[in-house]
Design a protein around this motif. Sequence first.
Motif, short mmCIF file in Angstrom:
data_model
loop_
_atom_site.label_atom_id
_atom_site.label_comp_id
_atom_site.label_asym_id
_atom_site.label_seq_id
_atom_site.Cartn_x
_atom_site.Cartn_y
_atom_site.Cartn_z
N PRO A 1 39.83 -12.48 42.63
CA PRO A 1 39.69 -12.97 41.15
C PRO A 1 38.25 -12.36 40.66
CG PRO A 1 39.41 -14.69 42.89
CD PRO A 1 39.63 -13.50 43.67
N HIS A 2 38.22 -12.15 39.28
CA HIS A 2 36.96 -11.80 38.88
C HIS A 2 36.05 -12.73 38.71
CE1 HIS A 2 39.00 -8.17 37.70
NE2 HIS A 2 40.05 -8.62 37.06
N LYS A 3 34.92 -12.34 39.05
CA LYS A 3 33.60 -13.23 39.04
C LYS A 3 32.93 -13.13 37.40
CE LYS A 3 32.75 -13.02 43.85
NZ LYS A 3 31.68 -12.47 44.86
N ALA A 4 32.61 -14.15 36.89
CA ALA A 4 31.91 -14.14 35.87
C ALA A 4 30.29 -13.53 35.75
CB ALA A 4 31.71 -15.46 35.36
N ARG A 5 30.04 -12.91 34.96
CA ARG A 5 28.75 -12.16 35.39
C ARG A 5 27.64 -13.14 34.83
NH1 ARG A 5 29.07 -5.93 33.05
NH2 ARG A 5 31.11 -5.79 33.96
N SER A 6 26.57 -13.16 35.75
CA SER A 6 25.66 -14.20 35.52
C SER A 6 24.32 -13.64 34.69
CB SER A 6 24.99 -14.47 36.88
OG SER A 6 24.57 -13.30 37.44
N THR A 7 24.29 -12.17 34.76
CA THR A 7 23.21 -11.53 33.89
C THR A 7 23.92 -10.38 33.20
OG1 THR A 7 22.86 -9.92 35.74
CG2 THR A 7 21.53 -11.78 35.68
N PRO A 8 23.27 -10.15 31.81
CA PRO A 8 23.93 -9.12 31.10
C PRO A 8 23.71 -7.54 31.78
CG PRO A 8 22.01 -9.79 30.22
CD PRO A 8 22.29 -10.73 31.24
N LEU A 9 24.46 -6.66 31.15
CA LEU A 9 24.21 -5.17 32.02
C LEU A 9 22.92 -4.84 31.64
CD1 LEU A 9 27.59 -3.60 30.63
CD2 LEU A 9 27.01 -4.32 33.13
N SER A 10 22.46 -4.21 32.53
CA SER A 10 21.13 -3.50 32.60
C SER A 10 21.05 -2.35 31.87
CB SER A 10 20.48 -3.11 34.13
OG SER A 10 21.17 -2.23 34.50
N ARG A 11 20.01 -1.82 31.29
CA ARG A 11 19.68 -0.42 30.35
C ARG A 11 20.28 0.56 31.27
NH1 ARG A 11 19.52 1.08 25.61
NH2 ARG A 11 18.36 2.74 24.97
N ALA A 12 20.08 0.60 32.34
CA ALA A 12 20.27 1.71 33.42
C ALA A 12 21.83 2.05 33.63
CB ALA A 12 19.51 1.66 34.80
N ALA A 13 22.60 0.93 33.39
CA ALA A 13 24.21 1.16 33.58
C ALA A 13 24.79 1.52 32.36
CB ALA A 13 24.73 -0.24 33.68
N LEU A 14 24.10 1.76 31.29
CA LEU A 14 24.61 2.49 30.04
C LEU A 14 24.77 3.99 30.10
CD1 LEU A 14 23.31 0.11 27.24
CD2 LEU A 14 25.42 -0.03 28.36
N PRO A 15 25.54 4.81 29.49
CA PRO A 15 25.50 6.21 29.35
C PRO A 15 24.46 6.51 28.64
CG PRO A 15 27.04 5.32 28.15
CD PRO A 15 26.81 4.44 28.70
N ALA A 16 23.83 7.89 28.68
CA ALA A 16 22.63 8.41 28.14
C ALA A 16 23.16 8.76 26.45
CB ALA A 16 22.22 9.59 28.84
N PRO A 17 22.46 8.67 25.85
CA PRO A 17 22.82 8.94 24.35
C PRO A 17 22.99 10.46 24.15
CG PRO A 17 20.30 8.56 24.36
CD PRO A 17 20.92 8.23 25.83
N HIS A 18 23.71 10.74 23.28
CA HIS A 18 24.09 12.26 22.93
C HIS A 18 22.62 12.90 22.25
CE1 HIS A 18 28.29 11.86 23.69
NE2 HIS A 18 28.39 10.77 22.89
N LEU A 19 22.56 14.21 22.60
CA LEU A 19 21.48 14.99 22.38
C LEU A 19 21.55 15.31 20.46
CD1 LEU A 19 20.92 17.62 25.05
CD2 LEU A 19 19.72 15.44 24.81
N GLY A 20 20.62 15.30 20.04
CA GLY A 20 20.42 15.36 18.47
C GLY A 20 20.64 16.73 18.14
N LEU A 21 21.39 17.90 18.79
CA LEU A 21 21.26 19.29 18.33
C LEU A 21 22.11 19.60 17.31
CD1 LEU A 21 22.04 20.69 22.01
CD2 LEU A 21 19.76 20.39 21.00
#
Length: 90
Positions: free
Chosen positions: A63-83
């Motif tokens: 069974p899926h567990k409810a998240r106790s804390t929001p996702l950390s910033r490190a878990a998000l993908p890097a932003p696209h380069l502004g080339l």
Amino acid sequence: MTDGIFIHFDRDQGKVKSFSTVSGAKATKLTIVLELTDSYALSRVLQELHEAQHPPPPPTTPPHKARSTPLSRAALPAPHLGLPYYGDDA
């Protein structure tokens, strides 16, 4: 894969010696006698018969567990380069 049994071997690996049926009140009994000359074909047929007699249990998912804390910033993908893009003719 479908929920069924498939007995398959090449004709040069074996042959059907005989088969017969006996009808009963609730079911029909089918008897098949195979003569297999290839040990790999024999192991495949025996494995299919074993799986038909003892089907594997369906996979259970925890069974899926409810998240106790929001996702950390490190878990998000890097932003696209502004080339800048100048097209294919550059």
